[in-house]
Design a protein around this motif. Structure first.
Motif, mmCIF file in Angstrom:
data_model
loop_
_atom_site.group_PDB
_atom_site.id
_atom_site.type_symbol
_atom_site.label_atom_id
_atom_site.label_comp_id
_atom_site.label_asym_id
_atom_site.label_seq_id
_atom_site.Cartn_x
_atom_site.Cartn_y
_atom_site.Cartn_z
ATOM 1 N N PHE A 1 39.111 34.516 43.926
ATOM 2 C CA PHE A 1 40.258 34.164 43.177
ATOM 3 C C PHE A 1 41.751 34.456 44.155
ATOM 4 C CE2 PHE A 1 37.096 35.809 40.358
ATOM 5 C CZ PHE A 1 36.969 34.770 39.304
ATOM 6 N N ILE A 2 42.419 33.470 44.079
ATOM 7 C CA ILE A 2 43.874 33.792 44.722
ATOM 8 C C ILE A 2 44.698 33.570 43.544
ATOM 9 C CG2 ILE A 2 45.695 33.023 46.298
ATOM 10 C CD1 ILE A 2 43.131 31.675 47.977
ATOM 11 N N PHE A 3 45.458 34.498 43.072
ATOM 12 C CA PHE A 3 46.574 34.396 41.953
ATOM 13 C C PHE A 3 47.792 34.740 42.414
ATOM 14 C CE2 PHE A 3 42.975 35.565 38.977
ATOM 15 C CZ PHE A 3 42.305 34.171 38.978
ATOM 16 N N GLY A 4 48.872 33.934 41.836
ATOM 17 C CA GLY A 4 50.350 34.343 42.096
ATOM 18 C C GLY A 4 51.001 34.536 40.909
ATOM 19 N N PHE A 5 51.961 35.623 40.899
ATOM 20 C CA PHE A 5 52.542 36.219 39.889
ATOM 21 C C PHE A 5 54.002 36.290 40.278
ATOM 22 C CE2 PHE A 5 48.171 37.326 38.620
ATOM 23 C CZ PHE A 5 48.038 36.686 37.560
ATOM 24 N N LEU B 1 47.896 39.423 35.294
ATOM 25 C CA LEU B 1 47.422 39.321 33.970
ATOM 26 C C LEU B 1 45.897 39.848 34.088
ATOM 27 C CD1 LEU B 1 48.903 35.762 32.926
ATOM 28 C CD2 LEU B 1 49.283 38.195 31.863
ATOM 29 N N LEU B 2 45.453 40.897 33.810
ATOM 30 C CA LEU B 2 44.092 40.983 33.538
ATOM 31 C C LEU B 2 43.167 41.084 34.615
ATOM 32 C CD1 LEU B 2 43.518 39.414 29.784
ATOM 33 C CD2 LEU B 2 43.989 42.089 30.381
ATOM 34 N N LYS B 3 43.737 41.562 35.726
ATOM 35 C CA LYS B 3 43.290 41.661 37.190
ATOM 36 C C LYS B 3 41.847 42.217 36.880
ATOM 37 C CE LYS B 3 43.906 43.320 41.776
ATOM 38 N NZ LYS B 3 43.320 44.578 41.947
ATOM 39 N N GLU B 4 41.617 43.027 36.303
ATOM 40 C CA GLU B 4 40.452 43.966 36.123
ATOM 41 C C GLU B 4 39.109 42.941 35.642
ATOM 42 O OE1 GLU B 4 42.215 44.371 32.306
ATOM 43 O OE2 GLU B 4 42.953 44.702 34.378
ATOM 44 N N LYS B 5 39.471 42.014 34.909
ATOM 45 C CA LYS B 5 38.402 41.301 34.373
ATOM 46 C C LYS B 5 37.890 40.145 35.212
ATOM 47 C CE LYS B 5 39.542 41.167 29.262
ATOM 48 N NZ LYS B 5 38.230 41.680 28.918
ATOM 49 N N PHE B 6 38.819 39.579 36.013
ATOM 50 C CA PHE B 6 38.575 38.794 37.313
ATOM 51 C C PHE B 6 37.610 39.558 38.419
ATOM 52 C CE2 PHE B 6 42.156 36.827 35.222
ATOM 53 C CZ PHE B 6 41.676 35.117 35.143
ATOM 54 N N GLU B 7 37.935 40.632 38.590
ATOM 55 C CA GLU B 7 37.442 41.505 39.466
ATOM 56 C C GLU B 7 36.068 41.675 39.295
ATOM 57 O OE1 GLU B 7 40.921 44.158 41.518
ATOM 58 O OE2 GLU B 7 40.023 44.959 39.805
ATOM 59 N N LYS B 8 35.671 41.711 38.129
ATOM 60 C CA LYS B 8 34.289 42.000 37.712
ATOM 61 C C LYS B 8 33.163 40.780 38.123
ATOM 62 C CE LYS B 8 35.151 44.618 33.639
ATOM 63 N NZ LYS B 8 34.941 44.724 32.036
#
Length: 250
Positions: free
Chosen positions: A129-133, A140-147
């Motif tokens: 994942f590559i996310f920009g904020f 937003l809920l980084k920990e859910k994506f890290e799983k």
């Protein structure tokens, strides 16, 4: 399958100062990238139109929606509590495809919402994942994506992660030899256009863009979600929200 159903809110809480996670009891199983129209039980949402919301997650009969407060309607939704009722019309729209190889999801702001379920349902052997904020408080809920896979965060002000834009990270990874078989992106149009330019230059894999748009009906009747793209004019609800790009630089 599209249904029109009155459903109960299971929980509703803010995850950042302007974005909340709503969980709703809803048995129908979505496809990655689909959306729904959310309204009050009478079918309306003050001031008038139902709201189109992407599927964030679904698990054992609980539908999760990640929603940003941007106006009166979404503010009303943010103030609803467990046990209150909402009308769901969905699921609507097409979906992201899948790959068994390398999946790369690129999102900006609330555009990350449809990418969690997309990656969760994917059979890809490698997920990134590559996310920009805007800043660290907007993440937003980084920990859910890290799983699910490796997450790279960029912020406009450099307060967290890299002070870059998502397409710049993509370009760096491509330069280093990354060859995703599938790129799924959602977020501001300017961000997706920049991602498309990088993709076109390297010409590896396939790219699918999910557009966010204001909608009145969700089924193509009101013509309110028409967008203009290099490939033509489209209705996001009826012909999208997911569109494949065939752009390649020669």
């Amino acid at each position: 399958m599209t249904v029109n159903s009155i459903c109960s809110i299971v929980s509703n809480e803010f995850v950042t100062k302007d974005t909340f996670l709503m969980n709703i009891a809803f048995d129908e199983v979505p496809q990655p990238g689909q959306f729904l129209m959310l309204s009050k039980p009478d079918g309306l949402m003050d001031p008038f139109l139902p709201r189109p919301i992407s599927v964030f997650d679904w698990n054992d009969g609980v539908l999760s929606l990640l929603i940003k407060v941007v106006g009166k309607g979404t503010k009303m939704l943010s103030e609803m509590r467990s046990g209150e009722k909402l009308r769901i019309t969905g699921y609507l729209g097409n979906s992201f495809p899948d790959t068994t190889e390398k999946l790369l999801c690129i999102g900006g702001g609330i555009g990350v919402a449809p990418l969690l379920y997309t990656a969760k349902k994917s059979k890809a052997a490698d997920k990134r994942f590559i996310f920009g904020f805007r800043d660290k408080d907007s993440i937003l809920l980084k920990e859910k994506f890290e799983k699910l896979g490796e997450v790279t965060i960029t912020t406009d002000d450099g307060s967290y992660g890299l002070k870059k834009y998502p397409h710049e990270v993509l370009e760096t990874l491509m330069d280093k030899g990354l060859e995703p078989s599938l790129i799924c992106t959602c977020g501001p149009v300017i961000m997706m256009d920049c991602v498309e330019k990088v993709f076109a230059r390297y010409g590896r894999g396939e790219l699918y863009k999910s557009y966010e748009s204001t909608m009145g009906c969700g089924i193509g009747a009101c013509l309110g979600c028409r967008i203009e793209t290099p490939g033509g004019s489209f209705l996001v609800c009826k012909e999208g929200p997911v569109f494949k790009t065939n752009r390649r630089e020669k």
